[in-house]
Motif scaffolding. Structure first.
Motif, short mmCIF file in Angstrom:
data_model
loop_
_atom_site.label_atom_id
_atom_site.label_comp_id
_atom_site.label_asym_id
_atom_site.label_seq_id
_atom_site.Cartn_x
_atom_site.Cartn_y
_atom_site.Cartn_z
N CYS A 1 0.85 -1.19 0.00
CA CYS A 1 0.00 0.00 0.00
C CYS A 1 0.89 1.24 0.00
N HIS A 2 0.63 2.13 -0.95
CA HIS A 2 1.45 3.33 -1.05
C HIS A 2 0.95 4.47 -0.15
N LEU A 3 -0.11 4.23 0.58
CA LEU A 3 -0.64 5.20 1.54
C LEU A 3 -0.34 4.66 2.93
N GLN A 4 0.74 5.15 3.50
CA GLN A 4 1.29 4.57 4.72
C GLN A 4 0.86 5.34 5.95
N LEU A 5 0.52 4.60 6.99
CA LEU A 5 0.15 5.19 8.27
C LEU A 5 1.33 5.07 9.23
N ALA A 6 1.75 6.20 9.78
CA ALA A 6 2.82 6.15 10.77
C ALA A 6 2.37 5.38 11.99
N GLY B 1 -20.20 -4.49 15.11
CA GLY B 1 -20.34 -3.46 16.12
C GLY B 1 -19.09 -2.65 16.41
N SER B 2 -18.00 -2.92 15.68
CA SER B 2 -16.76 -2.18 15.89
C SER B 2 -16.32 -1.55 14.59
N PRO B 3 -15.75 -0.35 14.66
CA PRO B 3 -15.30 0.30 13.43
C PRO B 3 -13.96 -0.27 12.94
N ARG B 4 -13.81 -0.27 11.64
CA ARG B 4 -12.54 -0.68 11.02
C ARG B 4 -12.16 0.36 9.97
N PHE B 5 -10.90 0.80 9.99
CA PHE B 5 -10.41 1.80 9.03
C PHE B 5 -9.88 1.08 7.81
N GLN B 6 -10.44 1.38 6.66
CA GLN B 6 -10.06 0.69 5.42
C GLN B 6 -9.48 1.68 4.42
N ILE B 7 -8.38 1.27 3.77
CA ILE B 7 -7.73 2.07 2.75
C ILE B 7 -7.90 1.38 1.40
N ASN B 8 -8.65 2.00 0.50
CA ASN B 8 -8.86 1.47 -0.85
C ASN B 8 -7.84 2.13 -1.78
N ALA B 9 -6.58 1.71 -1.67
CA ALA B 9 -5.50 2.38 -2.40
C ALA B 9 -5.68 2.29 -3.90
N GLN B 10 -6.43 1.30 -4.37
CA GLN B 10 -6.68 1.15 -5.79
C GLN B 10 -7.35 2.39 -6.38
N ASN B 11 -8.13 3.11 -5.57
CA ASN B 11 -8.88 4.27 -6.05
C ASN B 11 -8.04 5.54 -6.11
N CYS B 12 -6.84 5.54 -5.58
CA CYS B 12 -6.08 6.78 -5.35
C CYS B 12 -5.80 7.54 -6.63
#
Length: 549
Positions: free
Chosen positions: A469-474, A507-518
């Motif tokens: 993934c080219h969108l990196q989270l520190a 019932g819990s949130p999940r953070f998703q990165i759809n890097a294909q759309n960037c």
């Protein structure tokens, strides 16, 4: 596998207006003096122009200098501006047309051309190759290389064939090292290598905070009976409210087409703002809808712009290289134009580099002479006269700021004896979501307004799915532990391509990165309130493929 290395006199990162102008001017000088010179340009898009997106009304001043015979050479500037119209939108139905006499003169476009900057870059690349420049599209500059003394040695292109988990796939190819006496970084707004160089050499220590806008643009085929080639519309107001500012454009180009777009300043404070939805809403105003109704949307894209101007320019020189164009921030926001300024910055870089090579200056040295050239040029003069434009709007708002800019530009010719400053970082202006109500945007009608996914489809965006993934989270926890409770996770709204989502699972949130759309717009790298998202270059050729944008 070890990386192969190639040696050049000059390596240029990015085949935009500044990079290609650098390349052309270098080789023009080499031919004039009958000298051998090796110059290469690397471009991450699948072809030159694939990632280029701009309004665009082009001022031909720099092009006149670079290729005085550009018309005979077939440069794709075919539609001269015939009329300017400026509007203040006062709600969903009302608008006030402003007389040109009260509009800052920098917004007047007599002598300019409506054009596709992507097509202009394709043409510039042809001129560069004709002069002997090697242009390599589909190769991402992934890494800055340094000499032992800390000076820039060149760049390395990204590896090809790396899987999502970092493993080498069949067909793996290591990147290539491109070494040069001097390396020019012309990646456009928020270039990822330019950002690293800024940190490495502390280039912004004496500059104001940089400021950005998100530009969203569509290309439409419209009813020929409504088409007025050369008509330029600009405006501001509805639906942007509160501390959210920006402006729209609609340009009648050739072939019964118009380009329409919205620039939203990224210093807004309401985390519920969605620039994409503001744009889709805005198109329903009669000032714009009158041209779009019955037409067909054929392309979509988005790109951040660097708009801090002269006050926010970093130091553009460092040992072994230069920053030019929007990688440095040479766009003139008072004109909403950056093509001619980017080209001129590249031409000045080329002249500085060529002089250094001719005079036997060793590679890796800092070309401080560039600053002298820059400050003696019309580019500096133009940016100096417009230095107060953005800070005035930020500090005073569109009405009072506009009045100030009329006095500054029209009456004082940009020479007021003081300079306004705005040192507030854009990302730091977001306020907690608890102070705002969620914004309920109208549902798109599929005729004038559209959803994000159908829009991204029109950008021809594609990335190899099995790659890192080219969108990196520190810090991968921050989106849910900090941004979600404090700011309702604004990435899911400020991204114009639906890359970031918060999904409920059991019932819990999940953070998703759809890097294909960037779309490679860089907004996430700029606006994330925690500065936790780092945009890195994906595998070569990934991203949008814009036609005529």
């Amino acid at each position: 596998m070890e990386r192969e290395a190639m040696e050049f006199d000059v390596v240029i990162v990015g085949a935009g207006p500044s990079g290609l102008s650098t390349a052309c001017r270098l080789m023009q000088q080499a031919h004039d003096q009958n000298r051998e010179l090796t110059v290469c340009v690397v471009e991450k898009g699948s072809e030159v122009g694939a990632h280029i997106l701009s309004g665009a009304v082009v001022e031909p001043r720099a092009l006149d200098e670079l290729f005085p015979d550009w018309k005979e050479r077939g440069a794709p500037l075919n539609t001269a501006v015939t009329e300017d119209q400026i509007f203040l939108l006062k709600g969903a139905e009302k608008a006030q047309k402003l007389p040109n006499c009260v509009v800052p003169k920098t917004m007047h476009n007599h002598g300019n051309y409506i054009a596709s900057v992507g097509n202009l870059c394709r043409w510039l690349a042809e001129q560069a190759e004709g002069l002997g420049v090697e242009v390599f599209p589909g190769f991402s500059a992934a890494e800055v290389l340094y000499n032992d003394d800390g000076s820039v040695k060149g760049i390395a292109t990204g590896d090809m064939g790396i899987g999502m988990n970092g493993e080498q796939k069949d067909g793996y190819m290591p990147g290539m090292e491109l070494h040069a006496k001097y390396t020019v970084f012309s990646e456009g707004c928020r270039g990822h290598l330019g950002k690293q160089l800024n940190e490495q050499f502390n280039l912004s220590s004496d500059a104001d905070a940089q400021h950005y806008g998100l530009g969203i643009k569509e290309l439409w085929d419209i009813d020929p009976a409504l088409h007025q080639p050369g008509l330029v519309l600009h405006g501001a107001g509805w639906p942007l409210t509160g501390n959210t500012s920006g402006g729209f454009f609609l340009y009648h180009t050739d072939n019964n087409q118009v380009v329409v777009g919205l620039i939203v300043d990224l210093n807004y404070d309401n985390p519920y703002v969605s620039p994409f939805d503001e744009f889709q809403t805005m198109k329903h105003h009669p000032v714009l809808k009158q041209y779009l109704e019955g037409g067909t949307r054929i392309s979509y894209g988005a790109r951040a712009i660097t708009k801090g101007g002269l006050n926010a320019l970093p130091k553009m020189t460092f040992p072994g290289g230069l920053l030019v164009g929007c990688d440095a921030g040479t766009l003139n926001f008072s004109k909403i134009k950056g093509t001619h300024t980017a080209m001129k910055s590249g031409m000045l870089a080329a002249e500085t580099i060529f002089d250094a090579i001719v005079n036997g200056c060793e590679g890796g040295k800092e070309l401080t002479g560039y600053i002298d050239r820059f400050e003696s040029s019309w580019l500096y003069d133009e940016l100096y006269r417009s230095r107060n434009f953005g800070p005035a709007l930020h500090k005073m708002g569109p009405i009072m700021g506009g009045a100030f800019n009329f006095v500054d530009q029209n009456l004082c010719n940009g020479k007021l004896p003081f300079t306004l400053h705005d040192n507030h970082e854009d990302y730091a202006q977001l306020k907690p979501a608890s102070g705002f109500a969620p914004i309920s945007y109208p549902k798109p009608d599929g005729k004038i307004s559209f959803d994000k996914l159908s829009s991204v489809f029109l950008s021809n965006t594609n990335h190899e799915e099995d790659q890192p993934c080219h969108l990196q989270l520190a810090d991968s926890d921050i989106p849910l532990t900090q941004n979600l409770p404090t700011y309702a996770e604004p990435a899911q709204r400020f991204c114009p391509a639906g890359v970031y989502e918060v999904i409920e699972e059991e019932g819990s949130p999940r953070f998703q990165i759809n890097a294909q759309n960037c779309l490679h717009c860089k907004t996430c790298d700029i606006k994330d309130p925690a500065q936790n998202i780092r945009w890195m270059t994906p595998e070569g050729m990934g991203g949008p493929n814009y036609p005529n944008m």
